[in-house]
Design a protein around this motif. Structure first.
Motif, PDB file in Angstrom:
ATOM      1  N   ARG A  55      -0.018   0.733   2.554  1.00  0.00           N
ATOM      2  CA  ARG A  55      -0.188   0.692   1.094  1.00  0.00           C
ATOM      3  C   ARG A  55       0.976   1.425   0.443  1.00  0.00           C
TER       4      ARG A  55
ATOM      5  N   TYR B   3       8.908  -1.530   2.706  1.00  0.00           N
ATOM      6  CA  TYR B   3       8.262  -0.805   1.617  1.00  0.00           C
ATOM      7  C   TYR B   3       9.051  -0.943   0.314  1.00  0.00           C
TER       8      TYR B   3
ATOM      9  N   ARG C 231       8.073  -4.424  -1.039  1.00  0.00           N
ATOM     10  CA  ARG C 231       6.771  -4.422  -1.707  1.00  0.00           C
ATOM     11  C   ARG C 231       6.829  -3.672  -3.041  1.00  0.00           C
TER      12      ARG C 231
ATOM     13  N   TYR D  23       1.997   5.219   1.147  1.00  0.00           N
ATOM     14  CA  TYR D  23       0.795   6.051   1.045  1.00  0.00           C
ATOM     15  C   TYR D  23       0.757   7.078   2.170  1.00  0.00           C
TER      16      TYR D  23
ATOM     17  N   LEU E  79      -2.485   5.060  -5.878  1.00  0.00           N
ATOM     18  CA  LEU E  79      -2.305   3.765  -5.208  1.00  0.00           C
ATOM     19  C   LEU E  79      -1.991   2.658  -6.217  1.00  0.00           C
TER      20      LEU E  79
ATOM     21  N   ALA F 135      -3.392  -3.401  -4.348  1.00  0.00           N
ATOM     22  CA  ALA F 135      -2.914  -4.137  -3.171  1.00  0.00           C
ATOM     23  C   ALA F 135      -2.554  -5.583  -3.498  1.00  0.00           C
TER      24      ALA F 135
ATOM     25  N   PRO G 153       0.944  -8.249   1.510  1.00  0.00           N
ATOM     26  CA  PRO G 153       0.433  -7.172   2.370  1.00  0.00           C
ATOM     27  C   PRO G 153       1.486  -6.650   3.330  1.00  0.00           C
TER      28      PRO G 153
END
Length: 260
Positions: free
Chosen positions: A107, A149, A152, A195, A211, A214, A219
């Motif tokens: 995450r 990461y 994302r 995370y 957070l 999502a 993912p």
């Protein structure tokens, strides 16, 4: 050269080769691990050593960079990627034993240092407001060209409509661990990081986090694999990564675990 001398030279060469091979076998295998695993896998490697007496060496970095190094012949025995597509490509091209195993889903969070004018707000509304008011000077993410990461983070910022306005202020870390350092350096208002890093004892006390939803990004399906040259210690550590002990540590660092 006489037959006798040739025999002696050949014998010494064979002994030297055997010694080199034995030395390589005795060295702890190197695990190439995505940098979001910096704290979690270090704990797991230590627990593995305590429980088995065997040792692995950890090399932490960007998944994309590791994939390139493996293609160039880097002597890793296990690859723990932050994005399974890199392992699928390596497997397709014959660098791995098999397709590997999913070990976690990661995450991303907004992380802001203590004293930042930003709020740790996973909806990114605080970042949006600060941009509109001209209060952002630097905001850190991992390099989306090769770090999952960072990819994302870019997807989440695009979803929020902030990717383009944030361009002049972005600071790119070589990997997500470096992005976390930049975000907490005191020279940035914050950043988007893993995370698992935000939950680590070293970083948890250096600010706050929240957070990011999502469904704002693809993912982070994290997969590991044994490479073609993996030996018995690497095989043992690979199995240990799927043990209850390792899973408990991974869960503590915020990873979503696959069903056994």
């Amino acid at each position: 050269m006489s037959i006798t001398r040739r025999s002696v030279v050949a014998a010494f060469a064979a002994i030297a080769l055997s010694a080199t091979q034995l030395s390589a076998q005795n060295q702890a295998p190197v695990v190439a691990a995505a940098s979001d695993l910096q704290f979690a896998v270090a704990e797991i490697a230590e627990a593995f050593k305590v429980e088995t007496g065997k040792e692995v060496r950890l090399s932490m970095g960007s998944t994309g960079n590791f994939a390139r190094q493996i293609r160039e012949g880097a002597p890793f025995q296990i690859f723990m990627a932050a994005d399974e597509k890199f392992i699928a490509e390596l497997h397709r091209d014959g660098f791995t034993r098999n397709e590997g195993d999913l070990y976690a889903i990661g995450r991303i969070v907004v992380k802001v240092p203590t004293g930042s004018m930003l709020m740790a707000d996973g909806s990114l509304e605080s970042l949006r407001k600060a941009l509109a008011e001209g209060k952002i000077t630097r905001f850190a993410i991992a390099n989306p060209d090769h770090a999952p990461y960072g990819m994302r983070a870019r997807e989440a910022l695009i979803h929020a409509g902030l990717w383009e306005p944030l361009q002049p202020f972005l600071v790119l870390g070589e990997n997500v661990s470096q992005a976390a350092q930049f975000a907490l350096s005191g020279n940035a208002e914050g950043g988007i990081i893993a995370y698992s890093l935000a939950l680590s004892p070293d970083l948890a006390v250096k600010g706050s986090h929240d957070l990011i939803p999502a469904d704002w990004h693809n993912p982070l399906r994290q997969r590991m694999v044994l490479l073609k040259n993996a030996g018995p210690v690497a095989e043992a550590f690979y199995d240990y990564m799927q043990s209850a002990s390792a899973r408990q540590i991974m869960e503590r660092y915020g990873f979503v675990l696959p069903n056994e």
